[in-house]
Write a protein that holds these residues in place. Structure first.
Motif, short mmCIF file in Angstrom:
data_model
loop_
_atom_site.label_atom_id
_atom_site.label_comp_id
_atom_site.label_asym_id
_atom_site.label_seq_id
_atom_site.Cartn_x
_atom_site.Cartn_y
_atom_site.Cartn_z
N GLU A 238 0.82 -1.21 0.00
CA GLU A 238 0.00 0.00 0.00
C GLU A 238 0.86 1.26 0.00
O GLU A 238 0.50 2.26 -0.61
N ARG B 16 -0.58 2.83 -3.25
CA ARG B 16 -1.58 3.86 -2.94
C ARG B 16 -1.00 5.09 -2.25
O ARG B 16 -1.69 6.09 -2.08
N THR C 109 -8.95 5.19 -1.55
CA THR C 109 -7.91 6.07 -1.00
C THR C 109 -8.13 7.52 -1.42
O THR C 109 -7.97 8.44 -0.61
N HIS D 11 -6.64 -4.74 2.02
CA HIS D 11 -5.52 -5.55 1.54
C HIS D 11 -5.18 -6.65 2.55
O HIS D 11 -5.02 -7.82 2.19
#
Length: 349
Positions: free
Chosen positions: A190, A194, A241, A254
């Motif tokens: 992540e 993201r 996000t 996740h």
């Protein structure tokens, strides 16, 4: 209508010609717009090559790490010990492959960020759970879609070979499996996707950023089938996000998605395969129900879509052009993806 007005409409004032200064200002503005448009295209092209470089650096770290393990005579330990394998994967794949590679990428492109590297807007526990439920519903749908593609391959006489992962045989190995498969990827992947990758792409448009970072996320997963699965999941993770301006929901989704396979392995170790399959089936059903509830809640509360005041846009590069500019930098990772996939497809005997 009086006589004066009739005279005005019959004989309107002559068209006022722009002054030389107005003409010069107009052409200067158009030139500025073209320069800004060209600058954005160049930035997207450069970003694509830097992202592609980060993916290749990630692969190099993995190959280099495994080579060192083999060189110092620990290959048997790596292949036979879950504790050693899990620990090595966290260091090689998660820390060096993801955190360091994409951290360097973010450092190189730090001027491209228009938001914090790590999105950290506050979000309530209940709202986070709603986003988690919706995300898990999408993950489960992506899982069924991927299984459908695998079955399609089998229909044509081919199957996809998989790397056999070690199964836990001790409670400590169960703990390590949770850390290496659910916790570490939820943090490091992540961060790489993201946080770092999405961050450098957002200035070029949110829709473009969501699609582009999902392509990169898919390329990280090594073969075409996993690419499809990761791409679909990447879409919802990136979207959430951006809507929440928080990395927390994506990390939770996740971790829970990866945690399902971990839970299945642990249940098989602690009980039987039949009990494990039944428990996972029940959990799937629960997540689907929660996903529907979450979708309704987010729609009713108008949280599903983030409304922002529209700022006047002087120019707009079409989405397909942005993606076309990004893809040359990802060409080599795509070639590697296809090559690796070709090595995993074998005829059904």
């Amino acid at each position: 209508m009086n006589q004066n007005n009739n005279f005005y409409y019959q004989y309107p004032p002559a068209y006022t010609q722009p002054t030389p200064q107005q003409v010069a200002e107009y052409y200067k503005k158009q030139q500025d717009i073209l320069q800004k448009k060209h600058k954005q295209k160049v930035q997207i092209l450069i970003t694509g090559f830097v992202l592609g470089g980060a993916i290749l650096l990630n692969l190099m770290f993995q190959v280099f790490g495994i080579s060192i393990i083999n060189a110092i005579g620990l290959s048997d330990l790596y292949n036979e010990s879950m504790l050693f394998q899990s620990g090595a994967n966290i260091i090689i794949i998660d820390f060096f492959g993801l955190f360091l590679s994409f951290g360097l990428m973010a450092l190189l492109l730090k001027k491209h960020f228009i938001t914090p590297l790590i999105p950290h807007e506050k979000i309530s526990a209940f709202k986070a759970f709603m986003w988690l439920s919706l995300g898990m519903g999408v993950c489960l749908c992506a899982n069924y879609m991927t299984n459908g593609i695998i079955e399609l391959f089998k229909h044509f006489g081919y199957e996809l070979t998989k790397y056999d992962t070690l199964k836990p045989t001790h409670p400590l190995e169960c703990v390590m499996l949770v850390i290496s498969t659910a916790v570490a990827p939820a943090i490091f992947e992540e961060f790489a996707m993201r946080c770092a990758s999405l961050g450098v792409l957002r200035k070029h448009g949110k829709g473009f950023a969501v699609i582009a970072v999902s392509i990169v996320f898919g390329l990280l997963h090594g073969n075409v089938i996993q690419f499809v699965f990761a791409f679909v999941i990447g879409l919802i993770l990136a979207y959430i996000t951006i809507v929440t301006d928080s990395i927390v929901p994506a990390m939770l989704i996740h971790g829970c998605n990866n945690g399902l396979s971990v839970l299945q392995d642990i249940l098989q170790y602690a009980t039987t395969k039949k009990i494990s399959d039944n428990v996972i089936t029940v959990i799937f059903i629960v997540w689907f129900v929660l996903a529907v509830i979450a979708l309704i809640y987010l729609l009713i509360t108008k949280s599903l879509f983030k409304k922002e005041p529209k700022e006047p846009v002087e120019y707009r590069v079409p989405l397909y052009q942005k993606l076309a500019l990004l893809l040359p930098g990802l060409f080599i990772p795509f070639v590697i993806l296809v090559y690796v996939t070709s090595k995993t497809i074998v005829p059904i005997s």
